[in-house]
Scaffold this active site. Structure first.
Site, PDB file in Angstrom:
ATOM      1  N   GLY A 593      62.542 -11.386 -17.085  1.00 19.54           N
ATOM      2  CA  GLY A 593      63.314 -11.774 -18.260  1.00 19.54           C
ATOM      3  C   GLY A 593      62.495 -12.620 -19.227  1.00 19.54           C
ATOM      4  O   GLY A 593      61.280 -12.415 -19.383  1.00 19.54           O
ATOM      5  N   SER A 594      63.124 -13.621 -19.828  1.00 18.89           N
ATOM      6  CA  SER A 594      62.517 -14.397 -20.916  1.00 18.89           C
ATOM      7  C   SER A 594      61.334 -15.242 -20.462  1.00 18.89           C
ATOM      8  O   SER A 594      60.509 -15.649 -21.285  1.00 18.89           O
ATOM      9  CB  SER A 594      63.563 -15.291 -21.562  1.00 18.89           C
ATOM     10  OG  SER A 594      64.580 -14.488 -22.172  1.00 18.89           O
ATOM     11  N   THR A 595      61.232 -15.519 -19.153  1.00 18.72           N
ATOM     12  CA  THR A 595      60.053 -16.272 -18.720  1.00 18.72           C
ATOM     13  C   THR A 595      58.775 -15.481 -18.956  1.00 18.72           C
ATOM     14  O   THR A 595      57.673 -16.040 -18.970  1.00 18.72           O
ATOM     15  CB  THR A 595      60.161 -16.600 -17.217  1.00 18.72           C
ATOM     16  OG1 THR A 595      60.375 -15.397 -16.483  1.00 18.72           O
ATOM     17  CG2 THR A 595      61.313 -17.552 -16.970  1.00 18.72           C
ATOM     18  N   ASN A 596      58.917 -14.188 -19.197  1.00 18.53           N
ATOM     19  CA  ASN A 596      57.748 -13.345 -19.446  1.00 18.53           C
ATOM     20  C   ASN A 596      57.293 -13.412 -20.916  1.00 18.53           C
ATOM     21  O   ASN A 596      56.222 -12.904 -21.277  1.00 18.53           O
ATOM     22  CB  ASN A 596      58.081 -11.895 -19.077  1.00 18.53           C
ATOM     23  CG  ASN A 596      56.863 -11.000 -18.988  1.00 18.53           C
ATOM     24  OD1 ASN A 596      55.949 -11.279 -18.209  1.00 18.53           O
ATOM     25  ND2 ASN A 596      56.828  -9.937 -19.796  1.00 18.53           N
TER      26      ASN A 596
END
Length: 878
Positions: A593-596
């Site tokens: 998700g957004s941690t990427n």
């Protein structure tokens, strides 16, 4: 001698001689006279003193009956011939042929032959009166008279022979007992032949053999068949008329006939034999005609012929030699050719090798605290066949109560009476084993061994792993470092007997064991406990299926804590489900998700297509090929810088930046950060994740991968990404093993992780500033802020792909960050899978980050830097 009759005129001689009619011999031939009558063919009664008596039955004549009692009518004697003797009138005389060959009567036969050949005969005074010699005296007189036979007697005998040959239907008369010299010689010759030849030889002699003289010629017509019967050991019927004189025949002819019948035919005439002849004999002869052939001799009985003793001995010696040669050859083979082989086999049979187990090394944390260790223990076994059935249930209850096992399990093992060994429990504590051995349970044994102990219970359970019954590691560090931990077992070679008891006074060879090495992990026991406690509580609170927390040192990439929830309880790992065996922090893959988004930002900044101040006109959705992608929250179109877009985690702004980089540039950056590659450092259960090649990306996938959808990573890989940014763009290969300690206490550190620069220091600092903004008041990770510390981090919320369902179902909430932001020391990543009570990363994962990081900072005594916030964040706040 012929004229006077010689000694034949003496008293007691038979009537077969040729003496004068008025002499004493004639008087003795008269029936009823005082003299002893000639021996009739009817024979005398059997005497028990006669050694040659054949056991034939009595007949009327032998019992002294009248001639009328005989079954054959008597013929009237010829005029001038001898009168027929009456029963009981005189004792029959036995001839020389009645004496067996050899024995005590051989001399008598010899003397008889001498008298016949030399003309001298032994007088009656030479033999004792009575007894067996009385017959010899009678035979001597008959022989004398036979030698002085009158012409009339000879003619009578010749006429009788002619008549016998012409007409066999006439009944033969009993021949007189007196025998002439010729008849005596013929009888003796045939008696000798009977003793020297087998029964079958007589039967093969031609019926008209005249080689034996006059006596043989006279009786050849009928004597052949009788001779065959006499030579045969089986008793045959005697011809009772052989010695009977016919009318007109003299006594000498009767004597010759008797001699021929006795000698030629082989039938010895005894007292009573005439009366015992077959009543049908005369009728058969009359019916057969005067010149009919005699009936064929009976078949001789089968005689068992024994082989030659010499041949039997030779064959036996050959067989024994052959057998002994086999034994000798086998002996030479065993003791000569194959002696070494059998010696080795015998040594192996009595040589018993006992394994001396090596003590398995311990697993400790970075500070030396035991996470897994080996202690002395006992294996309890029993011989079920020695437990009586009536006490079996009571023994099972006692064992179950002492060993802490179910009663049913113990009862089932005791019921195995078909075996003499049954293992009841492994790794029993020595005090428990000692207490159990004191109980009155027969055939209970305790074997010294070691058992693995995990003091922390479920502390880092799936990371540490466990060992099996064979003392080998099966999962976790126990499996990865099994060679170093297990060591090398020793051996004790002893010579034992049949029951494995050591043979006294025999040598032994002992190879000492080499204990295993202790493995020191990079895990800090206290921080591990805090991380495990925080994630466990949050998984339970959020209703998530599982959760993971990783704490990593920024500078060395050492994993300080790796916690999973639910965690494996190593004290009862056999009862735990197999899903708990997996170290999810290194093996479970998920879409980040957004941690990427930090990787997309790094690719754009490194490519120079954007910077932190680049402004994007951002809507709440964007068309990407066949799909419309949206932001997490709806908002009207607005302008925002790239730093602001990262702080607010805008998906649309991130896709716009990724289009400027391109799929290939983004793919290369993902690979550089370690996606799709399995991390090293002896990490148990580590996975490589899933990163498809950019050529295989679909149209929408080139957009979704930019914000972490369509690519799969592990928690360890994602923690390594933030370690790289916090370390100024230098990626260090994460590791979990700090080193090993030998039994002597020597510590050998593990090799440090491989370092690789991924991005520049400037890019790393610029991204760090953006991440600080994400934790600020206007960011999505405000719940991760720690008072007094500058914290940089990023939230993540992604659709979760469920492999069991084969589709997306639920969410993956995560938060990754480091602190202090201006001088990073620790990286913390928290992930929750499929939470039910909320699903945003900033909502349920950020608090876990805060709790674990706060505890780690205090435990490591990392103070705050005290510096001010970055300019980028200050500008964003303004």
């Amino acid at each position: 001698m012929r004229d006077s009759g010689g000694r034949g005129q003496g008293p007691g001689r038979g009537g077969g001689g040729a003496g004068s009619q008025g002499g004493p011999g004639a008087a003795r031939r008269t029936p009823g006279g005082p003299g002893r009558a000639g021996r009739p063919g009817t024979g005398r009664a059997a005497s028990p003193d006669d050694p040659f008596h054949l056991p034939f039955g009595d007949t009327p004549r032998s019992r002294g009956g009248s001639p009328a009692d005989d079954d054959v009518p008597d013929d009237d004697p010829a005029p001038g011939g001898p009168r027929r003797p009456r029963p009981g009138q005189g004792r029959p005389r036995r001839g020389d042929d009645d004496l067996p060959a050899g024995g005590p009567h051989a001399d008598e036969r010899s003397r008889g032959r001498t008298s016949r050949r030399g003309g001298s005969r032994r007088g009656e005074d030479d033999l004792p009166a009575g007894g067996p010699h009385a017959e010899e005296r009678s035979r001597g007189r008959a022989g004398q008279r036979d030698g002085e036979a009158s012409p009339g007697g000879a003619r009578g005998g010749s006429a009788r022979g002619e008549r016998f040959r012409r007409d066999e239907s006439d009944h033969r008369r009993d021949a007189g007992p007196s025998r002439g010299r010729a008849g005596q010689r013929d009888t003796e010759a045939r008696q000798g032949d009977a003793f020297r030849r087998r029964p079958s030889d007589t039967a093969r002699r031609p019926p008209h053999d005249r080689s034996r003289g006059d006596g043989d010629a006279r009786g050849r017509d009928d004597g052949s068949a009788r001779r065959t019967q006499a030579d045969n050991p089986v008793r045959r019927p005697r011809d009772e008329d052989a010695g009977r004189a016919r009318p007109g025949e003299g006594p000498r002819a009767a004597t010759r006939a008797g001699t021929d019948a006795g000698g030629r035919g082989g039938t010895r005439v005894r007292a009573g034999e005439g009366a015992r002849r077959d009543p049908q004999d005369g009728a058969r002869r009359r019916a057969g005609g005067g010149h009919g052939k005699s009936p064929p001799p009976p078949k001789p009985p089968l005689v068992l012929r024994l082989g030659s003793p010499k041949r039997r001995i030779s064959i036996g010696l050959i067989a024994m030699t052959f057998i002994l040669s086999i034994f000798a050859g086998r002996l030479i083979q065993m003791q000569g050719l194959d002696s070494k082989v059998y010696e080795a086999a015998a040594t192996k049979q009595r040589l018993h090798v006992e394994k001396i187990p090596a003590k398995r090394g311990s697993i400790t944390d970075v500070n030396g605290h035991n996470l897994a260790l080996t202690v002395e223990a006992r294996d309890i076994s029993i011989d079920p066949s020695k437990i009586p059935a009536e006490v079996r249930q009571g023994v099972a209850s006692l064992l179950a109560r002492t060993l802490g096992r179910p009663v049913e399990e113990m009862a089932a093992k005791l019921a195995r009476t078909d075996t003499r060994y049954q293992l009841l429990a492994r790794g029993v504590a020595p005090p428990v084993a000692d207490r159990l051995l004191k109980e009155p349970v027969p055939s209970l044994n305790a074997t010294s061994t070691f058992r693995r102990v995990y003091p922390g219970g479920d502390l880092a359970g799936s990371l540490i792993g466990f060992v099996g019954d064979d003392k080998d590691g099966l999962t976790g560090i126990e499996q990865v470092k099994n060679t170093a931990l297990a060591g090398t077992d020793g051996e004790l070679q002893i010579e034992t007997g049949r029951d494995l008891q050591r043979i006294p006074m025999t040598g032994s060879q002992r190879t000492p064991p080499v204990d295993g090495r202790d493995v020191r992990l990079t895990i800090d026991r206290d921080i591990q406990w805090a991380a495990q406690k925080a994630i466990g509580e949050q998984v339970e609170s959020a209703g998530a299926s599982s959760g993971t927390v990783i704490v990593m040192d920024v500078r060395t990439a050492d994993v300080i804590a790796m916690a999973n929830a639910p965690e494996l309880d190593l004290a009862n790992w056999r009862e735990a489900p197999e899903s708990h065996y997996l170290n999810r922090a290194a093996a479970d893959v998920f879409e980040p998700g957004s941690t990427n988004k930090v990787i997309t930002a790094a690719a754009a900044l490194e490519a120079g297509v954007v910077d932190s101040d680049t402004v994007f006109h951002v809507k709440d959705n964007i068309q990407c090929y066949d799909r419309v992608l949206r932001d997490a929250h709806a908002h009207p179109p607005e302008d925002m810088t790239f730093a602001q877009a990262m702080a607010q985690s805008s998906n649309v702004a991130t896709v716009m930046a990724a289009r400027r980089v391109g799929s290939e540039g983004l793919y290369d950056m993902l690979k550089a950060f370690g996606f799709g590659t399995k991390p090293g450092g002896d990490m148990p259960g580590a996975g490589a994740g899933l990163l498809p090649h950019h050529d295989k990306w679909s149209g929408s996938q080139s957009c979704t991968i930019a914000y972490g959808q369509g690519v799969s990573v592990t928690a360890l890989q994602m923690a390594s990404v933030y370690q790289t940014i916090a370390n100024g763009g230098v990626k260090v290969e994460p590791r979990i093993v700090a080193g090993t300690t030998a039994p002597d206490g020597t510590f050998t550190p593990a090799k440090p992780g491989k370092k690789t620069r991924v991005i520049s220091t400037a890019t790393a600092k610029e991204i760090t500033a953006m991440l600080e903004d994400a934790v600020g008041a206007q960011g999505t990770g405000e719940l991760a802020a720690i008072p007094g510390y500058r914290v940089a981090g990023k939230t993540g919320t992604a659709n979760r792909y469920d492999a069991e369902l084969g589709r997306y179902d639920g969410y993956t909430a995560s938060f990754a960050g480091f602190t202090p932001a201006d001088a990073p020391r620790l990286v913390v990543l928290s992930v929750l899978q499929n939470p039910k009570n909320g699903h945003y990363g900033g909502q349920i994962a950020a608090p876990v980050f805060k709790d674990v990081m706060t505890f780690a900072l205090k435990s490591r005594k990392i103070p705050p830097t005290g510096s001010a916030a970055s300019p980028a964040r200050a500008g964003a706040e303004q």
